[in-house]
Design an enzyme around this catalytic site. Structure first.
Site, PDB file in Angstrom:
ATOM      1  N   ASP A  22       0.683  -1.295  -0.047  1.00 48.13           N
ATOM      2  CA  ASP A  22       0.116   0.009  -0.119  1.00 48.13           C
ATOM      3  C   ASP A  22       0.770   1.278   0.057  1.00 48.13           C
ATOM      4  OD1 ASP A  22      -1.517  -2.306   0.751  1.00 48.13           O
ATOM      5  OD2 ASP A  22      -2.276  -1.064   2.673  1.00 48.13           O
ATOM      6  N   GLN A  39       4.296   0.629   2.383  1.00 43.31           N
ATOM      7  CA  GLN A  39       4.386  -0.521   3.051  1.00 43.31           C
ATOM      8  C   GLN A  39       5.311  -1.292   2.406  1.00 43.31           C
ATOM      9  OE1 GLN A  39       2.211  -2.293   5.773  1.00 43.31           O
ATOM     10  NE2 GLN A  39       2.766  -0.098   5.852  1.00 43.31           N
ATOM     11  N   ARG A 145      -7.271  -0.863  11.899  1.00 38.63           N
ATOM     12  CA  ARG A 145      -6.115  -0.667  11.172  1.00 38.63           C
ATOM     13  C   ARG A 145      -6.167   0.527  10.119  1.00 38.63           C
ATOM     14  NH1 ARG A 145      -6.664  -6.060   9.795  1.00 38.63           N
ATOM     15  NH2 ARG A 145      -6.983  -6.246   7.820  1.00 38.63           N
ATOM     16  N   TRP A 298      -3.830  -8.773  -3.938  1.00 40.43           N
ATOM     17  CA  TRP A 298      -3.286  -9.762  -2.809  1.00 40.43           C
ATOM     18  C   TRP A 298      -3.340 -11.287  -3.408  1.00 40.43           C
ATOM     19  CZ3 TRP A 298       0.286  -8.765   0.354  1.00 40.43           C
ATOM     20  CH2 TRP A 298       0.235  -7.494   1.023  1.00 40.43           C
TER      21      TRP A 298
HETATM   22  C1  FRU Z   1      -3.962  -3.719   3.041  1.00 41.06           C
HETATM   23  C2  FRU Z   1      -3.343  -4.008   4.040  1.00 41.06           C
HETATM   24  C3  FRU Z   1      -3.496  -3.061   5.277  1.00 41.06           C
HETATM   25  C4  FRU Z   1      -2.415  -3.472   6.035  1.00 41.06           C
HETATM   26  C5  FRU Z   1      -1.105  -3.440   5.339  1.00 41.06           C
HETATM   27  C6  FRU Z   1      -0.183  -4.269   5.742  1.00 41.06           C
HETATM   28  O1  FRU Z   1      -3.111  -4.114   1.730  1.00 41.06           O
HETATM   29  O2  FRU Z   1      -3.541  -5.387   4.539  1.00 41.06           O
HETATM   30  O3  FRU Z   1      -4.654  -3.407   5.943  1.00 41.06           O
HETATM   31  O4  FRU Z   1      -2.211  -2.120   6.979  1.00 41.06           O
HETATM   32  O5  FRU Z   1      -1.881  -4.026   4.210  1.00 41.06           O
HETATM   33  O6  FRU Z   1       0.812  -4.294   4.848  1.00 41.06           O
END
Ligand code: FRU
Length: 509
Positions: A22, A39, A145, A298
Site C-alpha cells: 500500500d 508498505q 487498522r 493480494w
Molecule cells: C492492505 C493491508 C492493510 C495493512 C497493510 C499491511 O493491503 O492489508 O490493511 O495495513 O496491508 O501491509
C-alpha cells in the site's frame, strides 16, 4: 535500485528492491514536494516485516528514493498502513518553532493487537520520532487498522477514518491534537463487504457541473456550492473479480458523520490491479484531488515474476487527478485521469496520429521509445444513437515472442470495451484473470467514445469516457513489447476517429 529490468515500469513508482504494497502517508510538504511512503519489506520479495519506505517527487513522475522513514521497534512488530498530515498550527505541541511539522499516523501490528500510533518529523517528513506515549488509539482488537487523517476546518478538528476490518465498520474519530481521539460515528456494512474492510480514505472532492465533462479539470467547471466528500474503502479478499479492490461512496460530511448520497455500490476500477489507494493530504479542496494506488492484487502479488527475475515486487498506479462527476448515466461517479503526461513526451508531436475513420496503424517503437512506455488515445465522434456498428481495437505486440496484450471497443448496442492479457505468457496463475470489460461508454450528448491509455513495460492503465471508468492491469511479457497496432473496422458512415500515440521518457534511467 536497478530500474533497467525488462519488466520495470519506467514512469510509475516501484521500490528500489524487495516487496512493496500500500501507498501510505501521502502529503505535500511546505516546499511543494510530494511525499509517498509505502508498505515495505526491505528484506524479502514477499510481504512481512513491514516498514514505511519513502520516496519524494516534484512532479509525481520523477521520484527520488529516500531512506526508510519508519522502522518497526521490535521483532514481530509491523508498521502497517496509515497517513500523514502537516500540523501547521502546532496542535500537537511537537512543533513550537515551526509551521511545517509533519505527523504520521499508522497502525502498529503485533500478534496481540493492532493499535494506532503517531510519529513526528521536524524535517518535512524525512526522519520521524515515535511519540513517547503511543499508542494514541487502542480498542484491544487484532483487526483495527489503516488510519487516514484529514483536517476539518469548520470545527478546527482532526478527523480519522479507521477500519474495524472484520466487522465491516469504518470508525470516524476526532481529535484536537492528534494525540487524544474521540469516537464520533461509524459507517458500517455498506456496499461490498468482501472479507475485510481496509485502508479507508475520507477526502473532500470537487464536483463537476453537469455540462462540463468534455473539458473537466479546470476550476471554472466545478460546482462551487457542492461540498462533496468521498469515502473509499478497500476490500480484501472477496472482490467481485477475486482478491482485492477499492470501492467508494460519494456523500456529505459534517465533521462527525459521513452520509452517502445513495445506496449504490461503486468500484474504482474495472480490472483487478488497483488497491489501497490513498489521496494526498494538502491539496486544496477546490482542486482535483490526487490519488495513487497499489497496482496489484493480494491474490497473486507475492507470486509475480518480477520477484525472481528482477528482485522487486509491485508498482504504484499512475498519479491521478480525481473529481466527482454527476450525470444521468453516471451519477456521482469518481472521475480519474492521469496527472499531465505531456512533460514526458519524447517528441514535440505524436509518434503516430491518424484521423482516418478506417484506421490501420502499425507502429514499431522499439528504437524510437527506449523506455517502452507510451501514452495513447482514441476518440470516436458522431456515433449514431441507433444501429451503431464496428470495432476499434488496439494490440501491443512483442515481436520476439509473438505475445500480445489486446483491447478494443464494440460500437453496437450495450457492448463492452474489453482488455485481454491472456496472450502474454510470463506469468501463469489461476487467479490472474485474462479478460476485463465495461459497458455503457458512449456519451449520449456528444455521441463520443473516448479512450486514453498508458502502457509501461508491465502495466497498462486505461481511462475511458473522459475518466468515468478506468482499469489498472499488470501483465508480464517474456519478450519486449515493441509494436503497437490500432485498427478500426465496420464503423457507420460519418463516424470520425482520431488516434494519437506519444512516446514517454523514462523517469528512472
Ligand atoms: C492492505 C493491508 C492493510 C495493512 C497493510 C499491511 O493491503 O492489508 O490493511 O495495513 O496491508 O501491509
Amino acid at each position: 535500485g536497478d530500474y533497467t529490468g525488462a519488466l520495470r515500469p519506467q514512469i510509475h513508482y516501484s521500490p528500489p528492491r524487495d516487496f512493496m504494497n500500500d501507498p501510505n502517508g501521502m502529503f505535500v510538504d511546505a516546499h511543494g514536494t510530494y511525499h509517498l511512503y509505502y508498505q515495505y519489506n526491505p528484506t524479502d520479495i514477499v510481504a512481512g516485516n513491514q516498514h514505511w519506505g519513502h520516496a519524494t517527487s516534484k512532479d509525481l513522475y520523477h521520484w527520488t528514493n529516500q531512506p526508510i522513514a519508519i522502522y518497526p521497534g521490535a521483532e514481530g512488530e509491523g508498521i502497517f498502513s496509515g497517513s500523514a498530515v502537516v500540523d501547521v498550527n502546532n496542535t500537537s505541541g511537537f512543533f513550537p518553532n515551526q509551521t511545517n511539522g509533519v505527523v504520521a499516523i499508522y497502525t502498529l501490528n503485533t500478534a496481540q493487537e493492532e493499535t494506532q500510533e503517531i510519529a513526528y518529523s521536524f524535517d518535512d517528513g524525512y526522519t520521524f520520532t515515535k511519540y513517547a506515549n503511543n499508542p494514541v488509539l487502542s480498542i484491544n482488537s487484532t483487526q483495527f487498522r489503516d488510519p487516514k487523517v484529514i483536517w476539518y476546518g469548520e470545527t478546527s478538528s482532526w478527523v480519522m477514518v479507521v477500519s474495524y476490518a472484520q466487522d465491516f465498520v469504518i470508525g470516524i474519530y476526532t481529535s484536537p491534537d492528534l494525540k487524544s481521539w474521540t469516537h464520533a460515528s461509524n459507517f458500517s456494512h455498506h456496499g461490498l463487504l468482501g472479507l475485510q474492510y481496509e485502508c479507508p480514505n475520507l477526502v473532500p472532492i470537487p464536483m463537476l457541473t453537469n455540462s462540463s465533462l468534455a473539458s473537466p479539470l479546470t476550476a471554472s467547471n466545478f460546482a462551487p456550492d457542492l461540498n462533496m466528500y468521498l469515502l473509499a474503502i478497500s476490500i480484501n479478499p472477496g472482490a467481485p473479480l477475486g482478491g482485492s479492490i477499492t470501492q467508494y461512496f460519494p456523500g456529505t460530511f459534517n465533521g462527525t458523520v459521513f452520509t452517502p448520497s445513495d445506496s449504490a455500490t461503486r468500484i474504482a476500477d474495472f480490472a483487478k490491479d488497483n488497491y489501497a489507494g490513498q489521496w494526498f493530504y494538502g491539496i486544496p479542496s477546490s482542486e482535483p484531488q490526487i490519488s495513487i494506488a497499489w497496482a496489484s492484487n493480494w491474490q497473486y502479488s507475492q507470486l509475480v515474476p518480477t520477484g525472481p527475475l528482477e528482485g522487486f515486487r509491485s508498482a504504484m498506479s499512475l498519479p491521478r487527478r480525481n473529481v466527482l462527476a454527476n450525470t444521468t448515466r453516471a451519477p456521482y461517479t469518481l472521475l480519474s485521469i492521469p496527472v499531465d503526461l505531456s512533460p514526458l513526451y519524447t517528441t514535440p508531436s505524436p509518434l503516430a496520429h491518424s484521423t482516418s475513420a478506417n484506421t490501420s496503424l502499425l507502429l514499431d517503437y522499439s528504437t524510437t521509445v527506449p523506455s517502452g512506455a507510451l501514452h495513447f488515445s482514441l476518440t470516436a465522434r458522431n456515433i449514431p444513437a441507433a444501429n451503431a456498428s464496428g470495432t476499434a481495437n488496439f494490440t501491443f505486440l512483442a515481436s520476439s515472442t509473438g505475445e500480445s496484450l489486446r483491447g478494443g471497443f464494440y460500437f453496437g448496442g450495450d457492448t463492452p470495451f474489453w482488455i485481454d492479457r491472456g496472450h502474454v505468457t510470463g506469468f501463469d496463475n489461476p487467479f490472474f484473470t485474462d479478460k476485463f470489460s465495461v459497458t455503457n461508454l458512449i456519451d449520449p450528448d456528444t455521441r463520443a467514445f473516448r479512450l486514453e491509455g498508458v502502457i509501461d513495460r508491465s502495466l497498462l492503465e486505461v481511462f475511458l469516457d473522459g475518466g468515468l471508468r478506468s482499469a489498472t492491469v499488470e501483465f508480464f511479457p517474456q519478450g519486449k513489447m515493441d509494436t503497437m497496432r490500432v485498427a478500426t473496422a465496420g464503423l457507420n458512415p460519418g463516424v470520425e476517429v482520431e488516434v494519437e500515440v506519444w512516446g514517454l521518457e523514462s523517469t528512472w534511467v
